[in-house]
Write a protein that holds these residues in place. Structure first.
Motif, PDB file in Angstrom:
ATOM      1  N   ILE A  91      47.875  50.106  36.066  1.00 46.51           N
ATOM      2  CA  ILE A  91      49.169  49.487  36.306  1.00 46.51           C
ATOM      3  C   ILE A  91      50.289  50.445  35.926  1.00 46.51           C
ATOM      4  O   ILE A  91      51.299  50.569  36.600  1.00 46.51           O
ATOM      5  CB  ILE A  91      49.286  48.172  35.517  1.00 46.51           C
ATOM      6  N   GLU A 146      47.670  42.078  37.383  1.00 49.81           N
ATOM      7  CA  GLU A 146      48.520  41.731  38.522  1.00 49.81           C
ATOM      8  C   GLU A 146      49.749  40.963  38.056  1.00 49.81           C
ATOM      9  O   GLU A 146      50.872  41.219  38.517  1.00 49.81           O
ATOM     10  CB  GLU A 146      47.733  40.874  39.514  1.00 49.81           C
ATOM     11  N   PHE A 190      46.010  35.051  39.558  1.00 46.70           N
ATOM     12  CA  PHE A 190      46.183  36.486  39.353  1.00 46.70           C
ATOM     13  C   PHE A 190      45.455  36.959  38.103  1.00 46.70           C
ATOM     14  O   PHE A 190      45.330  36.219  37.124  1.00 46.70           O
ATOM     15  CB  PHE A 190      47.677  36.822  39.216  1.00 46.70           C
ATOM     16  N   ALA A 222      49.645  42.441  45.553  1.00 48.02           N
ATOM     17  CA  ALA A 222      49.807  41.376  44.564  1.00 48.02           C
ATOM     18  C   ALA A 222      51.109  40.618  44.810  1.00 48.02           C
ATOM     19  O   ALA A 222      51.161  39.387  44.689  1.00 48.02           O
ATOM     20  CB  ALA A 222      49.786  41.956  43.150  1.00 48.02           C
ATOM     21  N   THR A 234      48.434  48.494  45.876  1.00 51.30           N
ATOM     22  CA  THR A 234      47.795  47.390  45.149  1.00 51.30           C
ATOM     23  C   THR A 234      48.836  46.405  44.647  1.00 51.30           C
ATOM     24  O   THR A 234      48.668  45.183  44.753  1.00 51.30           O
ATOM     25  CB  THR A 234      46.982  47.946  43.964  1.00 51.30           C
ATOM     26  N   ILE A 235      49.937  46.930  44.104  1.00 52.03           N
ATOM     27  CA  ILE A 235      50.966  46.043  43.572  1.00 52.03           C
ATOM     28  C   ILE A 235      51.701  45.329  44.708  1.00 52.03           C
ATOM     29  O   ILE A 235      52.074  44.157  44.582  1.00 52.03           O
ATOM     30  CB  ILE A 235      51.955  46.834  42.689  1.00 52.03           C
TER      31      ILE A 235
END
Length: 260
Positions: free
Chosen positions: A95, A187, A183, A152, A148-149
């Motif tokens: 992240i 996430e 989530f 999300a 990826t984010i």
């Protein structure tokens, strides 16, 4: 009958020598490259074999983490990680901008033996050779992380925000009570600034209180218009809000004193 002069003989010899040198040089370079690729394919196969050992019961890729990190060297992981991820091995995306290749993490996805076999076939057939030796840090930190984010964020819009209601009288948005359960913690942390920034009546119908333009919203996320908020650390964001609020209070106090 033409007589070959020494100059002509020298020229022909040079041309033949150049041709032979180029031909064999190319041949051996190609052979060397092919041998190198075969070695990397074996590394990727070795990685898939590690995963297959744990393809039983309720084991997830997390169960193979220690074995994977201890068996493969850093150089081996750098050579095949992007390929493995592209083929479906659920490598966890950091992240924050910290990627520790010594301790690769996996998502808790069940290991399917048939999927592993499919991955092996793809590798053996050479379909993934172009994915070897790709820049691991750039791929996982810059490219894949933001994708990826974004996913999300789109998931939040489609599965949560689309089910919200807006009270125009109280200017309040009501969220589904269990939305956080959809989530992972990573996430959730990654989209906190985003979720706070979209608390607006812009995406709601004032009469029905229901969301609108959801498709356009997800398209805006996909093309990167919300990336600034998806990159923003939540603690830094909160600090900025606190400072802004304090500055406003000081200005308001100063204005009141001037008005007296």
């Amino acid at each position: 009958m033409m007589t070959l002069t020494p100059v002509l003989i020298t020229l022909i010899s040079a041309l033949v020598g150049a041709f032979i040198g180029t031909f064999f040089g190319t041949f051996f370079n190609n052979l060397k490259s092919e041998n190198k690729i075969k070695k990397v394919r074996k590394i990727a196969i070795k990685a898939s074999d590690i995963m297959e050992k744990y393809a039983k019961g309720e084991n997830t890729y997390c169960n193979a983490k220690e074995d994977f990190n201890n068996t493969l060297s850093i150089a081996e992981k750098r050579a095949v990680l992007v390929c493995l991820h592209k083929l479906g091995i659920p490598i966890e995306i950091p992240i924050k901008n910290i990627f520790d290749i010594k301790k690769i993490q996996f998502l808790p996805k069940l290991i399917d033996k048939d999927e592993i076999e499919g991955i092996r076939i793809q590798i053996n057939n050479g379909h993934c050779d172009h994915l070897f030796f790709m820049d691991v840090d750039k791929y996982f930190i810059e490219d894949t992380r933001i994708k990826t984010i974004r996913n999300a964020a789109k998931k939040f819009v489609n599965e949560v925000f689309s089910k919200c209601t807006y009270d125009s009288n109280n200017r309040n948005i009501t969220y589904p009570s269990d939305w956080r359960d959809k989530f992972s913690y990573g996430e959730y942390k990654a989209i906190l600034v985003f979720t706070d920034s979209i608390k607006s009546d812009h995406y709601f119908d004032n009469e029905t209180g229901k969301p609108k333009n959801i498709e356009q919203f997800t398209q805006d996320i996909e093309i990167g218009l919300w990336d600034m908020y998806l990159h923003w650390d939540y603690d830094a964001y909160q600090s900025m809000l606190t400072q802004t609020k304090s500055a406003k209070m000081m200005i308001d106090s100063y204005d009141q004193q001037r008005a007296l």
